[in-house]
Scaffold this active site. Structure first.
Site: not given
Ligand code: ADP
Ligand code: MG
Length: 721
Positions: A197, A232
């Site tokens: 990532k 996760d």
């Molecule tokens: P992580 O993967 O870092 O644990 P999240 O599960 O919150 O964090 O996912 C974040 C990802 O979700 C962002 O990188 C983005 O690609 C996607 N994301 C966040 N908000 C939106 C949104 N409003 N619409 C579409 N994709 C989103």
């Molecule tokens: Mg996550």
């Protein structure tokens, strides 16, 4: 450009009919028109390369199943690592206490605390804090990243309010969610295989990430302990399973993507050594590395080549949040370069990698206005371009093609996992309700993505079967899940589970046996010599062998101590306990409890296979209380009603010896009604001021009443009434 126009008239026609527009002077229209065809052909090519018709998703699902099997057969057997999570038992609902969770995702870092209240109260309180991971830390050193985590945690822990409560002297425990490929070595340790990532932190790959965090916590003066290291997906599965027993699969669709599921241990050929007693374990598939049969475009290939891990994580690069916006950006840049989309010059801002993010394309797709004003303003903010309505429509078509492929491939992957499980355990997946817990920002916030995913699942499984497959968003499941797994593996809980306890004499005759796992009678007989893959810890005291059956990985010394403590307590009650005490006190009845004395002592000490109390004094005190209650009860019963004592003992004897037929007859002889019996007991309890005792008596009355009712029923049946 003009070549495309002349050699591909059909494309040109298709494009003009789809995106009719008129703009300014005829001369400009001419110039645009030649570009129009080119932009159209790029779009059409993109849509064709991205297409995921039924045969494509069918192939992806089947390949996913095959790759899973290959990865389970042997390490390195396929792209899918199929990592053992060391999580063999999921939360039961009984977890209690204050626990912390940390979640290092691809974009965000979350710290969470939760107060668990057991089966009745469940989650009493939670609080969390979320930060974006600073860009420079993603390319810095391991120390910098883990120091950031530890100091954020320290700041968060300082803000703990009174809603949260930790028993005095106990260390705070953490479930650490780490969403990168880790080779787990135990429930609380694991080696980072590689960063994904977009992370390129130096000095972590090949190291135990829990050790990295512990060192950072030490540097930052944080007194906490990591009790569980979880992926996760595993956290999401645990968190969702806490509420719903039908959850068998968990999928993350956020910055990156991954999936895990509950696997039968007999379906994991590469699993060496002792198998889990539950016969199940969670497998972390690391499905982001899957690649077979994925339809790719030129933009995907370019993006992959420019990435820090070219040729790897192809599934992740086509379906997850980090990449969807970037693929769209590359397609738009190509259209701008070759087809002068957005004017003659390619907008500078748009040329910056990752300038267009997935949340941007998502926000654009939500614009339902006629003039697509939101699309226009996002394009203006992100790419610095002024766009016409038709250009905005093209942008939306590009986004849709990429998101459609992403969602449908994710759906096919899910079907791949489900059909693997179904093949191994016929009828237990598709013929009943099975829940797939989903988490991650992409799934949560992108409605089009969600519906494409669901469409693919329905298409592949058929409308009937897909009704049984519930794909459910489990918000913050992974955080709570990690905290729950920390609770399950808590140091404070003495999570070591005793399967059974046996007391045998030197001739091998069993004098006391208590089983905390369900076993057939024939198996019970066998276990006195060997038992599955567990180990039996035993110690001899004079003529008696005290044996405990425990997990192979559990600490023998701790259990030897446990046996010794048990013997000391027995000694206290029987002064120099010997076989005869067990034999003769075995059926000595306690009036308050339905148990015999030895069993009563054992229950104060071990309950449901877990050590309840390690203080000899506390156990002896509690037994003393029970004894006092017993005496009190007896005297009052004598005063209250002499016949009733006889009756009660009779009833108890009947219950234990199963000579059930005498009791109802005696009951009839005495002509006692159930109300009377209950009344006698309640009147006894009024005299006792201590609330606890009153409570105990009422419970005891109920128990007795229940026994008597049971006897009545049995007798009624016997008499054919
Ligand atoms: P992580 O993967 O870092 O644990 P999240 O599960 O919150 O964090 O996912 C974040 C990802 O979700 C962002 O990188 C983005 O690609 C996607 N994301 C966040 N908000 C939106 C949104 N409003 N619409 C579409 N994709 C989103
Ligand atoms: Mg996550």
């Amino acid at each position: 450009m003009s070549v495309a126009a002349t050699t591909s008239p059909a494309v040109g026609t298709l494009y003009v009919s789809r995106f009719p527009w008129s703009r300014g002077m005829p001369r400009v229209t001419m110039a645009l028109r030649s570009n129009v065809v080119s932009v159209g052909s790029i779009l059409t090519k993109l849509q064709q390369d991205c297409a995921t018709p039924f045969p494509v998703i069918r192939h992806v699902a089947d390949s996913m199943t095959a790759d899973m099997r290959a990865g389970l057969a042997v390490d390195g057997g396929s792209n899918l690592k199929m990592i053992l999570s060391y999580v063999d038992s999921l939360p039961s609902g009984n977890e209690k206490g204050l626990f912390y969770a940390l979640d290092l995702g691809g974009t965000n870092f979350r710290a969470l605390r939760v107060q668990l209240g057991g089966k009745e109260e469940r989650v009493v309180a939670t609080e969390f804090e979320q930060l974006s991971i600073p860009q420079e830390l993603m390319f810095g050193t391991s120390e910098e990243l883990f120091d950031f985590i530890a100091s954020t945690l320290a700041g968060f822990a300082e803000k703990e309010s009174e809603k949260f409560h930790l028993p005095h002297g106990r260390q705070r425990e953490i479930g650490f969610t780490f969403s990168f490929p880790v080779k787990q070595t135990s429930i609380d340790s694991g080696i980072l295989m590689k960063w994904t990532k977009g992370f390129a932190v130096s000095g972590t790959a090949g190291r135990d990430v829990v050790a990295c965090l512990n060192e950072a916590m030490e540097r930052q003066g944080v007194d906490m302990r990591v009790s569980a290291l979880v992926n996760d997906t595993v956290g999401t599965l645990a968190g969702a399973r806490y509420w719903d027993d039908d959850v068998l699969v968990a999928v993350i669709l956020g910055t990156g993507t991954n999936a895990c599921y509950v696997e039968r241990t007999d379906c994991i050929p590469k699993l060496q050594g002792p198998k889990s007693s539950s016969g199940r374990t969670i497998i972390n598939t690391e499905w982001g590395a899957f690649s077979d049969g994925i339809p790719l475009t030129a933009f995907d290939r370019d993006m992959d080549a420019a990435s820090i891990n070219p040729g790897e994580q192809i599934f992740e690069k086509t379906i997850s949040g980090m990449y969807l916006g970037e693929i769209a950006r590359r397609a738009l840049v190509s259209m701008a370069e070759e087809g002068s989309l957005f004017g003659m010059a390619v907008p500078n801002k748009l040329s910056t990698p990752f300038a267009l993010r997935t949340p941007d394309i998502c926000a654009m797709q939500q614009d339902k206005s006629d003039d697509l004003q939101a699309v226009g303003s996002i394009l203006h903010n992100v790419a610095g371009v002024e766009s016409s309505l038709s250009e905005r429509r093209i942008v939306l078509e590009v986004c849709d093609a990429i998101v459609k492929r992403g969602g449908r491939l994710a759906g096919a992957g899910i079907v791949g996992i489900l059909q693997k499980m179904e093949q191994d355990s016929k009828g237990t997946i598709f013929n009943k309700r099975t829940v797939v817990a989903m988490d991650g920002g992409l799934y949560e916030h992108y409605p089009q993505y969600r519906s494409y995913l669901q469409d693919a699942v329905t298409e592949l499984l058929g409308s009937e079967t897909s009704k049984n497959i519930v794909i459910e968003h489990s918000k913050d499941g992974s955080g709570i899940g990690a905290a729950l797994l920390a609770a399950t593996n808590s140091n404070n809980r003495l999570a070591m589970m005793i399967r059974f306890i046996l007391l045998q004499n030197r001739q091998g005759k069993t004098r006391l046996a208590k089983y905390y796992v369900p076993l057939e009678d024939s198996e019970k007989h066998k276990v006195e010599y060997e038992f599955r893959t567990h180990k039996v810890i035993y110690r001899r005291y004079a003529g008696l062998f005290f044996a405990l059956c425990v997990d192979i990985t559990d600490n023998e010394l701790a259990y030897l101590e446990c046996i010794h403590l048990f013997v000391e307590i027995l000694d206290h009650f029987f002064s120099n306990v010997c076989e005869l005490d067990l034999v003769f006190n075995f059926h000595k009845l306690c009036l308050i409890s339905v148990s015999s004395k030895v069993y009563l002592i054992l229950d104060e000490f071990i309950l449901a296979g877990e050590l309840q109390e390690t203080s000899k004094r506390a156990i002896i005190e509690r037994m003393g209380e029970l004894e006092k209650l017993d005496c009190y009860f007896l005297t009052h019963l004598k005063q209250a009603s002499s016949y009733f004592v006889i009756l009660q003992i009779l009833a108890r004897n009947c219950f234990f010896n199963l000579s059930i037929s005498i009791a109802p007859v005696s009951l009839c002889l005495y002509g006692v009604s159930l109300c009377e019996i209950f009344g006698v007991f309640i009147s006894c309890s009024y005299d006792i001021m201590d609330v606890y005792k009153q409570f105990a008596i009422v419970i005891s009355c109920n128990l007795l009443l229940f026994q008597i009712v049971l006897l009545f029923q049995v007798d009624a049946k016997n008499l054919g009434a």
